[in-house]
Scaffold this active site. Structure first.
Site, PDB file in Angstrom:
ATOM      1  N   GLU A   1       9.816   1.557  10.693  1.00 29.94           N
ATOM      2  CA  GLU A   1      10.781   2.637  10.476  1.00 29.94           C
ATOM      3  C   GLU A   1       9.995   3.916  10.658  1.00 29.94           C
ATOM      4  OE1 GLU A   1      12.483   5.637   9.457  1.00 29.94           O
ATOM      5  OE2 GLU A   1      12.185   5.024   7.377  1.00 29.94           O
TER       6      GLU A   1
ATOM      7  N   LYS B   1       0.843  -1.186   0.000  1.00 27.69           N
ATOM      8  CA  LYS B   1       0.000   0.000   0.000  1.00 27.69           C
ATOM      9  C   LYS B   1       0.882   1.242   0.000  1.00 27.69           C
ATOM     10  CE  LYS B   1      -1.434   2.668   2.961  1.00 27.69           C
ATOM     11  NZ  LYS B   1      -1.223   3.900   2.122  1.00 27.69           N
TER      12      LYS B   1
END
Length: 459
Positions: free
Chosen positions: A231, A155
């Protein structure tokens, strides 16, 4: 249904993509689950060849991809071209890692058995990427996933889906089988990703984005104990010691701060300049900032727009609050007469130690400068942050620079350089900046489970 992708420099539509929903999200997992058994059995050499071919195709189409990134993201053409080169390197790096999966074999300490250690693919992975590096954030996840033998659903950010779709087409051209990678474009990010996390066939989530969203995803992933890599945000300090080469420090600061207009998780946000060199550093740095050209990539500008009107309002508010708290604008670039979401590259000095701008991720072309006099004072200031992604240290004494770098709470430290990202190095942070690493051998391990076989081995 579809949604439009806008150029943040001109505010014109540059393309439309399908606005996919929960049915499409489930269909993508269906395809990935069907493709997984065959893909995990595909010989590592074949997976490597596909990834290396994808690298070659990205380099072949580098200029076209750079123009596409500039149109949907707004970054300058040199920035975009550099991103494509960097992004392609992840395919080349993990093409090489795919044929070196590693393992171990040895005698157990007690004797009588041998231990065989191997690594197997996690399974279907959900990859969720941001808008600020629409090529590199995709390849940094897809590369190791494919090398490890995983299939994936992807996505991309709604602001920049066109680059993800272009890379998916190149992977198909490189020979990637149907279903191994499926890109889902949507404006319902939470709905689509939530559906993936609720699907028992999805065994991995790799997310790059804000710490706030990362916390939400981790809570969701905990329900099924989904393997997670995060992250997240950053608030990188940029340290200039009294013995630093100021010309080198200024050059590094321009890269660390203004690459992609400051819209990077590794961007230098907090500048800690030794009081004895403050005036000289600010004078040189400020002159470089004032010379930056701001505008559309099509016009050859060095600094493009912020990604959205909301981002422009946030950066404007952040600077206004800093000035109200006592900071002073010392240097600023000139804004173009254009309709885009432009903010002038700005240098702030006299920033109070407790100012909010030193605590928050700016995500814009603003450098907030404060001073220090002793190393102990410096480290107290630098490490007083919930983030710990990147940091930068400039000193003429390499041993001192290394000591400071090792004492900073950060997963990555640039020593006398303003760039820390490299496909061969483990990218990631500590504290609220995330979990896991991308790139290097560590990036491959994020998509693998370790298994050991205890083999009876009579004396």
């Amino acid at each position: 249904m579809t949604f439009s992708v806008l150029d943040p420099a001109s505010l014109l539509v540059v393309g439309t993509v399908p606005d996919q929903g929960l049915t499409d999200a489930r269909s993508a997992v269906d395809a990935a689950a069907r493709a997984f058994p065959a893909w995990r059995r595909t010989p590592p050499r074949r997976r490597s060849e596909i990834l290396h071919r994808a690298f070659e195709l990205m380099i072949r189409d580098r200029d076209e991809l750079a123009r596409l990134i500039s149109r949907e993201n707004g970054k300058s053409l040199p920035d975009a071209t550099g991103e494509v080169t960097y992004a392609a390197e992840f395919f080349r790096w993990f093409a090489e890692e795919a044929v070196r999966p590693g393992g171990d074999f040895g005698e157990s300490p007690a004797g009588g058995t041998r231990t065989l250690v191997t690594h197997r693919p996690v399974g279907v992975a959900a990859l969720v990427t941001p808008w600020n590096f629409p090529a590199a954030m995709i390849t940094r996840k897809i590369g190791p996933a494919l090398a490890a033998g995983c299939t994936a659903v992807v996505k991309p950010a709604a602001e920049t889906p066109l680059t993800a779709l272009a890379i998916a087409r190149l992977l198909t051209e490189a020979g990637l089988p149907d279903g191994v990678i499926t890109v889902v474009t949507t404006t319902d990010s939470s709905g689509v990703v939530g559906a993936w996390l609720n699907d028992e066939r999805v065994r991995k989530i790799s997310f790059t984005g804000s710490t706030a969203v990362g916390r939400v995803l981790l809570r969701h992933a905990a329900g099924r104990v989904v393997n997670s890599s995060m992250e997240l945000g950053g608030n990188a300090p940029f340290i200039v010691a009294d013995d630093a080469d100021l010309d080198a420090a200024v050059a590094g600061a321009m890269i660390a701060k203004f690459r992609n207009g400051g819209q990077a998780c590794t961007a230098a946000n907090r500048f800690y300049v030794h009081s004895s060199v403050l005036e000289a550093f600010v004078s040189r740095f400020g002159a470089e900032v004032e010379n930056l050209t701001v505008g559309s990539a099509a016009d050859g500008a060095a600094i493009g727009p912020l990604i959205s009107a909301a981002a422009l309002r946030r950066v404007t508010r952040t600077v206004d609050e800093a000035v109200a708290a006592g900071a002073r604008i010392s240097h600023r670039a000139t804004l173009p007469d254009a309709p885009g979401h432009f903010y002038p590259p700005t240098v702030l000095v006299d920033v109070p130690v407790g100012a909010a701008i030193l605590k928050e991720e700016i995500f814009g072309p603003v450098a907030a400068i404060t001073t220090w006099t002793s190393d102990d004072e410096l480290l107290d200031l630098v490490n007083d942050s919930e983030y710990g992604l990147a940091a930068y240290v400039y000193s003429g004494d390499l041993a001192r620079a290394l000591r400071l770098g090792e004492a900073v709470d950060a997963g990555m430290v640039g020593i006398n350089r303003g760039l820390v990202s490299d496909p061969s190095a483990p990218f990631g942070g500590v504290k609220q900046s995330g979990l896991g690493r991308e790139g290097a051998r560590d990036g491959l391990r994020e998509f693998q489970e370790t298994q050991y076989l205890s083999v009876d081995w009579p004396a």
